[in-house]
Design a protein around this motif. Sequence first.
Motif, short mmCIF file in Angstrom:
data_model
loop_
_atom_site.label_atom_id
_atom_site.label_comp_id
_atom_site.label_asym_id
_atom_site.label_seq_id
_atom_site.Cartn_x
_atom_site.Cartn_y
_atom_site.Cartn_z
N PHE A 1 -13.68 -6.51 -29.43
CA PHE A 1 -14.79 -6.72 -28.48
C PHE A 1 -16.16 -6.55 -29.14
CE2 PHE A 1 -11.81 -6.38 -24.81
CZ PHE A 1 -12.31 -7.42 -24.05
N THR B 1 -10.06 1.52 -19.27
CA THR B 1 -9.19 1.45 -20.44
C THR B 1 -8.99 -0.02 -20.80
OG1 THR B 1 -7.26 1.39 -19.00
CG2 THR B 1 -7.95 3.56 -19.79
N THR B 2 -8.67 -0.25 -22.06
CA THR B 2 -8.38 -1.62 -22.50
C THR B 2 -7.02 -1.66 -23.16
OG1 THR B 2 -9.22 -1.37 -24.75
CG2 THR B 2 -10.84 -1.91 -23.05
N GLY B 3 -6.52 -2.88 -23.33
CA GLY B 3 -5.39 -3.08 -24.22
C GLY B 3 -5.90 -3.37 -25.62
N ALA B 4 -7.09 -3.95 -25.67
CA ALA B 4 -7.68 -4.38 -26.95
C ALA B 4 -8.25 -3.21 -27.74
CB ALA B 4 -8.80 -5.40 -26.67
N PRO C 1 -5.68 2.90 -25.29
CA PRO C 1 -5.01 4.22 -25.31
C PRO C 1 -3.50 4.11 -25.51
CG PRO C 1 -5.76 3.68 -23.09
CD PRO C 1 -6.36 2.66 -24.00
N HIS D 1 -5.36 2.32 -10.15
CA HIS D 1 -4.19 2.27 -11.03
C HIS D 1 -2.96 2.57 -10.18
CE1 HIS D 1 -1.48 2.53 -14.39
NE2 HIS D 1 -2.45 2.11 -15.19
N PRO E 1 -8.11 -0.02 -15.31
CA PRO E 1 -7.73 -0.71 -16.55
C PRO E 1 -8.39 -2.09 -16.56
CG PRO E 1 -5.92 -0.81 -14.97
CD PRO E 1 -7.05 -0.09 -14.28
N LEU E 2 -8.89 -2.52 -17.69
CA LEU E 2 -9.51 -3.85 -17.77
C LEU E 2 -8.44 -4.91 -17.55
CD1 LEU E 2 -12.38 -5.02 -18.51
CD2 LEU E 2 -11.45 -5.42 -20.81
N TYR E 3 -8.67 -5.78 -16.56
CA TYR E 3 -7.76 -6.90 -16.28
C TYR E 3 -8.53 -8.19 -16.48
CZ TYR E 3 -3.83 -4.36 -14.00
OH TYR E 3 -2.74 -3.57 -13.71
N TRP E 4 -8.06 -9.03 -17.38
CA TRP E 4 -8.70 -10.34 -17.59
C TRP E 4 -10.21 -10.22 -17.71
CZ3 TRP E 4 -5.57 -13.28 -19.73
CH2 TRP E 4 -4.24 -13.38 -19.34
N PHE E 5 -10.65 -9.29 -18.55
CA PHE E 5 -12.09 -9.09 -18.82
C PHE E 5 -12.84 -8.63 -17.57
CE2 PHE E 5 -13.18 -11.71 -22.87
CZ PHE E 5 -11.94 -11.46 -23.43
N SER F 1 -0.34 7.67 -15.58
CA SER F 1 -1.05 6.71 -16.45
C SER F 1 -2.22 7.40 -17.15
CB SER F 1 -1.57 5.54 -15.62
OG SER F 1 -2.64 5.97 -14.79
N PHE F 2 -2.71 6.75 -18.19
CA PHE F 2 -3.89 7.29 -18.87
C PHE F 2 -5.09 7.25 -17.92
CE2 PHE F 2 -7.50 7.31 -21.81
CZ PHE F 2 -7.20 8.45 -22.52
N ASN F 3 -5.18 6.19 -17.11
CA ASN F 3 -6.27 6.13 -16.13
C ASN F 3 -6.26 7.32 -15.19
OD1 ASN F 3 -8.16 3.55 -15.71
ND2 ASN F 3 -6.32 2.95 -16.85
N1 FMN Z 1 -6.64 -5.55 -21.85
C1 FMN Z 1 -7.79 -6.01 -22.43
O1 FMN Z 1 -8.25 -5.42 -23.41
N2 FMN Z 1 -8.46 -7.09 -21.93
C2 FMN Z 1 -8.00 -7.77 -20.84
O2 FMN Z 1 -8.63 -8.73 -20.42
C3 FMN Z 1 -6.78 -7.32 -20.22
N3 FMN Z 1 -6.29 -7.97 -19.15
C4 FMN Z 1 -5.15 -7.51 -18.55
C5 FMN Z 1 -4.67 -8.16 -17.42
C6 FMN Z 1 -3.54 -7.70 -16.78
C7 FMN Z 1 -3.08 -8.39 -15.53
C8 FMN Z 1 -2.84 -6.58 -17.28
C9 FMN Z 1 -1.60 -6.07 -16.60
C10 FMN Z 1 -3.30 -5.92 -18.41
C11 FMN Z 1 -4.46 -6.37 -19.06
N4 FMN Z 1 -4.97 -5.73 -20.18
C12 FMN Z 1 -6.12 -6.18 -20.77
C13 FMN Z 1 -4.34 -4.48 -20.70
C14 FMN Z 1 -4.74 -3.26 -19.86
O3 FMN Z 1 -6.14 -3.14 -19.79
C15 FMN Z 1 -4.14 -1.98 -20.46
O4 FMN Z 1 -2.75 -2.11 -20.41
C16 FMN Z 1 -4.58 -0.75 -19.71
O5 FMN Z 1 -5.97 -0.59 -19.83
C17 FMN Z 1 -3.90 0.51 -20.24
O6 FMN Z 1 -4.23 1.62 -19.41
P1 FMN Z 1 -3.06 2.49 -18.70
O7 FMN Z 1 -2.20 3.00 -19.83
O8 FMN Z 1 -3.73 3.58 -17.93
O9 FMN Z 1 -2.29 1.53 -17.81
#
Ligand code: FMN
Length: 231
Positions: free
Chosen positions: A156, A148-151, A193, A12, A103-107, A17-19
């Motif tokens: 999922f 962590t996820t955004g979703a 988160p 990260h 953090p999960l990026y693009w799955f 960050s939360f991570n």
């Molecule tokens: N969140 C998802 O749930 N699935 C994804 O595939 C995903 N892909 C991402 C790709 C990129 C390049 C970025 C910048 C974010 C993506 N996200 C996705 C959201 C991040 O996972 C999310 O912002 C992060 O886990 C939050 O943790 P943090 O607050 O510690 O940064």
Amino acid sequence: MAQKTVLIVYAHQSLGSFNEAVRDVALQELTKQGYKVIVSDLYAMNFRASTTREDIIGDLKNPELFQYGEESMAAWKEGRLSDDIVAEQRKVEEAEFVIFQFPLYWFSVPAIMKGWMDRVLTQGFAFSLQKLYDKGALKDKKAMLSFTTGAMQTMFRPDGINGDINVTLWPLQNGVLHFCGFQVLAPQIFWGPAHCPPTVRAAMLQGWQTRLQGLVAEKPLTFAPSDLFDL
Ligand code: FMN
């Protein structure tokens, strides 16, 4: 008795960050349990993600056509891998447990962490054609994904818009970790988160700490035994 070691491979960019908070809970809890905890902070290290000629010291086996897999395996055998790769391999050797925090990026994992996997889990060091899956070179070690996820979790689920999280994680958990022999513990997933109030985030961290307290007793995920398959 020798001190047990955990390696946290951490990706990260941001302080605060939360991570980072998740990583620090692991660092503190595992240290409290008596582990030596090593953190590879990949962005802080400016860890190179790309698999290039620079990873090989000295002459190539085949200068006509650079084949990374062949050259890195030969370099591993002959002690000619670049210093940054060797340093990470030493950490993996020392650790009995590896946590990937991201953090999960693009799955998947962020590119810098994929680069760690591409470059550090060299053929010969992590696996060979004879040492795969439950016979993998790292079979006496455990590993887990913590991310962590955004979703939201509902997205999922098998009937959610993103599909089953277990399908998403198959390439990493089976194709990378189990392939190299790691016993893979169930993933630790922090759902969205950024969309949660502070009280919920605090509860997530508390849940993680509680899980870490019982981690040694956890049974790894089950994969089909490799003997069932013809190679
Ligand atoms: N969140 C998802 O749930 N699935 C994804 O595939 C995903 N892909 C991402 C790709 C990129 C390049 C970025 C910048 C974010 C993506 N996200 C996705 C959201 C991040 O996972 C999310 O912002 C992060 O886990 C939050 O943790 P943090 O607050 O510690 O940064």
